[in-house]
Motif scaffolding. Structure first.
Motif, PDB file in Angstrom:
ATOM      1  N   ARG A 129     -84.862  39.878 -65.164  1.00 47.22           N
ATOM      2  CA  ARG A 129     -86.193  40.142 -64.634  1.00 47.22           C
ATOM      3  C   ARG A 129     -86.224  41.490 -63.922  1.00 47.22           C
ATOM      4  NH1 ARG A 129     -85.567  35.596 -61.573  1.00 47.22           N
ATOM      5  NH2 ARG A 129     -86.345  36.837 -59.816  1.00 47.22           N
ATOM      6  N   ALA A 130     -87.342  42.159 -64.006  1.00 46.79           N
ATOM      7  CA  ALA A 130     -87.457  43.481 -63.397  1.00 46.79           C
ATOM      8  C   ALA A 130     -87.290  43.444 -61.892  1.00 46.79           C
ATOM      9  CB  ALA A 130     -88.810  44.104 -63.761  1.00 46.79           C
ATOM     10  N   ASP A 131     -87.602  42.299 -61.275  1.00 47.52           N
ATOM     11  CA  ASP A 131     -87.522  42.185 -59.813  1.00 47.52           C
ATOM     12  C   ASP A 131     -86.222  41.546 -59.348  1.00 47.52           C
ATOM     13  OD1 ASP A 131     -87.971  39.607 -60.697  1.00 47.52           O
ATOM     14  OD2 ASP A 131     -89.543  39.158 -59.230  1.00 47.52           O
ATOM     15  N   ALA A 132     -85.245  41.405 -60.219  1.00 45.04           N
ATOM     16  CA  ALA A 132     -83.991  40.755 -59.850  1.00 45.04           C
ATOM     17  C   ALA A 132     -83.319  41.507 -58.700  1.00 45.04           C
ATOM     18  CB  ALA A 132     -83.052  40.693 -61.060  1.00 45.04           C
ATOM     19  N   GLY A 133     -83.113  40.805 -57.589  1.00 45.23           N
ATOM     20  CA  GLY A 133     -82.561  41.454 -56.406  1.00 45.23           C
ATOM     21  C   GLY A 133     -81.261  40.873 -55.904  1.00 45.23           C
ATOM     22  N   ARG A 134     -80.845  39.716 -56.472  1.00 44.50           N
ATOM     23  CA  ARG A 134     -79.623  39.056 -56.026  1.00 44.50           C
ATOM     24  C   ARG A 134     -78.639  38.935 -57.191  1.00 44.50           C
ATOM     25  NH1 ARG A 134     -81.840  33.750 -52.700  1.00 44.50           N
ATOM     26  NH2 ARG A 134     -82.581  34.833 -50.814  1.00 44.50           N
ATOM     27  N   ARG A 155     -81.343  47.600 -61.833  1.00 43.03           N
ATOM     28  CA  ARG A 155     -82.145  46.579 -61.167  1.00 43.03           C
ATOM     29  C   ARG A 155     -82.033  46.751 -59.650  1.00 43.03           C
ATOM     30  NH1 ARG A 155     -84.423  46.427 -65.141  1.00 43.03           N
ATOM     31  NH2 ARG A 155     -84.998  44.677 -66.488  1.00 43.03           N
ATOM     32  N   PRO A 156     -83.077  46.325 -58.899  1.00 43.35           N
ATOM     33  CA  PRO A 156     -83.103  46.544 -57.447  1.00 43.35           C
ATOM     34  C   PRO A 156     -82.231  45.542 -56.694  1.00 43.35           C
ATOM     35  CG  PRO A 156     -85.091  45.378 -58.107  1.00 43.35           C
ATOM     36  CD  PRO A 156     -84.348  45.706 -59.392  1.00 43.35           C
ATOM     37  N   ILE A 157     -80.943  45.554 -56.970  1.00 39.44           N
ATOM     38  CA  ILE A 157     -80.025  44.607 -56.351  1.00 39.44           C
ATOM     39  C   ILE A 157     -79.803  45.001 -54.890  1.00 39.44           C
ATOM     40  CG2 ILE A 157     -77.705  43.612 -56.411  1.00 39.44           C
ATOM     41  CD1 ILE A 157     -79.444  42.806 -58.797  1.00 39.44           C
ATOM     42  N   ALA A 158     -80.197  44.112 -53.984  1.00 40.86           N
ATOM     43  CA  ALA A 158     -80.034  44.357 -52.549  1.00 40.86           C
ATOM     44  C   ALA A 158     -79.032  43.407 -51.919  1.00 40.86           C
ATOM     45  CB  ALA A 158     -81.385  44.220 -51.841  1.00 40.86           C
ATOM     46  N   GLU A 159     -78.737  42.298 -52.612  1.00 44.97           N
ATOM     47  CA  GLU A 159     -77.804  41.309 -52.090  1.00 44.97           C
ATOM     48  C   GLU A 159     -76.852  40.882 -53.195  1.00 44.97           C
ATOM     49  OE1 GLU A 159     -79.722  38.324 -49.185  1.00 44.97           O
ATOM     50  OE2 GLU A 159     -81.320  38.777 -50.620  1.00 44.97           O
ATOM     51  N   ASP A 180     -74.676  50.342 -46.472  1.00 43.29           N
ATOM     52  CA  ASP A 180     -75.993  50.176 -45.862  1.00 43.29           C
ATOM     53  C   ASP A 180     -77.038  49.668 -46.848  1.00 43.29           C
ATOM     54  OD1 ASP A 180     -75.642  53.116 -43.735  1.00 43.29           O
ATOM     55  OD2 ASP A 180     -74.953  51.051 -43.469  1.00 43.29           O
ATOM     56  N   GLY A 181     -76.824  49.953 -48.145  1.00 41.37           N
ATOM     57  CA  GLY A 181     -77.836  49.555 -49.115  1.00 41.37           C
ATOM     58  C   GLY A 181     -77.589  48.231 -49.787  1.00 41.37           C
ATOM     59  N   LEU A 182     -76.522  47.532 -49.411  1.00 44.99           N
ATOM     60  CA  LEU A 182     -76.174  46.291 -50.090  1.00 44.99           C
ATOM     61  C   LEU A 182     -75.656  45.275 -49.084  1.00 44.99           C
ATOM     62  CD1 LEU A 182     -75.834  44.856 -52.866  1.00 44.99           C
ATOM     63  CD2 LEU A 182     -73.476  45.700 -52.863  1.00 44.99           C
ATOM     64  N   ASN A 183     -76.299  44.123 -49.079  1.00 44.33           N
ATOM     65  CA  ASN A 183     -75.839  42.994 -48.267  1.00 44.33           C
ATOM     66  C   ASN A 183     -74.938  42.143 -49.157  1.00 44.33           C
ATOM     67  OD1 ASN A 183     -75.481  40.789 -46.650  1.00 44.33           O
ATOM     68  ND2 ASN A 183     -77.662  40.321 -46.383  1.00 44.33           N
ATOM     69  N   TRP A 196     -77.967  30.685 -56.292  1.00 48.57           N
ATOM     70  CA  TRP A 196     -78.653  31.640 -55.413  1.00 48.57           C
ATOM     71  C   TRP A 196     -79.085  32.909 -56.134  1.00 48.57           C
ATOM     72  CZ3 TRP A 196     -76.395  36.448 -54.203  1.00 48.57           C
ATOM     73  CH2 TRP A 196     -76.973  37.159 -53.157  1.00 48.57           C
ATOM     74  N   ALA A 197     -78.387  33.266 -57.208  1.00 54.62           N
ATOM     75  CA  ALA A 197     -78.520  34.596 -57.796  1.00 54.62           C
ATOM     76  C   ALA A 197     -79.653  34.692 -58.814  1.00 54.62           C
ATOM     77  CB  ALA A 197     -77.206  34.992 -58.464  1.00 54.62           C
ATOM     78  N   ASP A 198     -80.149  35.913 -58.979  1.00 54.31           N
ATOM     79  CA  ASP A 198     -81.054  36.243 -60.078  1.00 54.31           C
ATOM     80  C   ASP A 198     -80.271  36.686 -61.316  1.00 54.31           C
ATOM     81  OD1 ASP A 198     -83.365  35.880 -58.412  1.00 54.31           O
ATOM     82  OD2 ASP A 198     -83.013  37.879 -57.582  1.00 54.31           O
ATOM     83  N   VAL A 199     -79.139  37.345 -61.083  1.00 52.01           N
ATOM     84  CA  VAL A 199     -78.266  37.804 -62.156  1.00 52.01           C
ATOM     85  C   VAL A 199     -76.856  37.324 -61.852  1.00 52.01           C
ATOM     86  CG1 VAL A 199     -77.348  39.773 -63.431  1.00 52.01           C
ATOM     87  CG2 VAL A 199     -79.666  39.875 -62.497  1.00 52.01           C
ATOM     88  N   ILE A 200     -76.202  36.731 -62.841  1.00 53.90           N
ATOM     89  CA  ILE A 200     -74.820  36.275 -62.716  1.00 53.90           C
ATOM     90  C   ILE A 200     -73.985  37.047 -63.731  1.00 53.90           C
ATOM     91  CG2 ILE A 200     -73.245  34.296 -62.853  1.00 53.90           C
ATOM     92  CD1 ILE A 200     -75.804  32.515 -62.502  1.00 53.90           C
TER      93      ILE A 200
END
Length: 325
Positions: A129-134, A155-159, A180-183, A196-200
């Motif tokens: 998904r375009a919004d996948a963040g985890r 993808r906008p992976i933040a976590e 700083d950009g990744l939890n 929990w994840a959007d991408v595995i």
């Protein structure tokens, strides 16, 4: 043969990187494979169970490129206990016109690692998904690190969560990649990481499934890239039944080396004729993901066309860095 270019790992690392250009090069290679005309023989694969090792030889000729690569890729998985990396190898580039050796890239597996990670980025670009963040990464080796890096380029992976059979290695990798950009954290429970994840992304040499079908939820994308030998298996075969869309890098390879093999053996999949390949999605021959709720799986076994593409890219980069080479 005095005009053969010899390039060592250090110089390749200096000039060839996992970046958007590398991902685009590998993406184009998959597209060329889908369009036809590429000559790519089956993988020559030798399993060495006595030493927990394997050796793969891959190649592909792509019309229009000045050369083609023949890649030798050993994987000896007890090496870390000896203070050595699991993978090594080299690529030989031959002229597409004369067949003469143009270059020997003594990359020690670096270019293979790079093109493998880039393929994961391509798969996520076209299927997640375009919004996948985890992101959940299964494994804590070099590919785990690089697959996460590639994901963040598309993808906008933040976590991110790292799970590995060795919790200490998962914790060490999470600490290394924190910025700083990744939890990012280590996760002891693979089910919790997956749900929990959007991408595995699975990045291990496992011979028994580490990802269960019941852990998957709507909207997720899974890239399985560790199964590239007969007998390897990271995904519960029921994952392929649970998925709304299963995509192979090359069907003929995944049915003998990848996750598809286990699903075929279990009788979960009987007909492979309608399975799309990643290149067909890239070129628009197949629609790919059509809904944000779909579960998608990409089965990446590694293709010779990726090796020729990354070797050509490396030689282009080197020619700019040392024009008299």
């Amino acid at each position: 043969m005095s005009d053969v270019l010899i390039v060592h790992e250090d110089e390749l690392r200096q000039h060839v990187h996992l970046d958007e250009q590398a991902i685009a090069i590998v993406e184009q290679a998959f597209g060329r494979l889908a369009e036809g005309g590429v000559e790519m023989p089956p993988v020559l694969s030798m399993h060495l169970p006595d030493v927990n090792g394997e050796v793969d030889v891959k190649t592909a000729y792509v019309p229009g490129l000045p050369g083609f690569a023949v890649k030798i890729s050993p994987g000896f998985f007890d090496n870390p206990a000896k203070g050595l990396p699991s993978t090594s190898g080299l690529m030989v580039v031959l002229s597409s016109e004369t067949g003469r050796v143009q270059a020997v890239l003594l990359d020690n597996g670096y270019l293979t690692d790079l093109r493998t990670a880039a393929a994961g980025g391509v798969a996520a670009k076209h299927l997640a998904r375009a919004d996948a963040g985890r992101a959940a990464i299964f494994g804590a080796g070099m590919q785990a690190r690089m697959q996460l890096q590639a994901l963040r380029l598309v993808r906008p992976i933040a976590e991110a969560a790292i799970w590995a059979r060795d919790p200490d290695k998962a914790a060490a990798l999470a600490a290394e990649l924190a910025d700083d950009g990744l939890n990012i954290r280590a996760e002891a429970d693979p089910e919790r990481a997956a749900a929990w994840a959007d991408v595995i992304v699975t990045t291990t040499p496992a011979s028994q499934p580490i990802l269960r079908a019941e852990w998957l939820r709507p909207g997720q994308h899974v890239t399985a890239m560790g199964s590239d030998q007969d007998g390897k298996n990271e995904l519960d075969p029921l994952c392929l039944d649970r998925a709304d869309l299963y995509v192979a890098d090359r069907v003929s390879q995944t049915q003998s080396l990848g996750e598809l093999q286990a699903a075929l053996n279990a009788g979960i999949i009987a007909d492979t004729t309608e399975i799309p390949e990643l290149g067909q999605i890239i070129t628009g021959q197949h629609p790919g993901r059509t809904s944000p709720d779909q579960i998608t799986i990409a089965d990446l076994t590694g293709t010779g066309v990726q090796d020729t593409a990354i070797a050509t890219h490396a030689l282009d980069a080197l020619s700019k860095a040392r024009p008299n080479a």
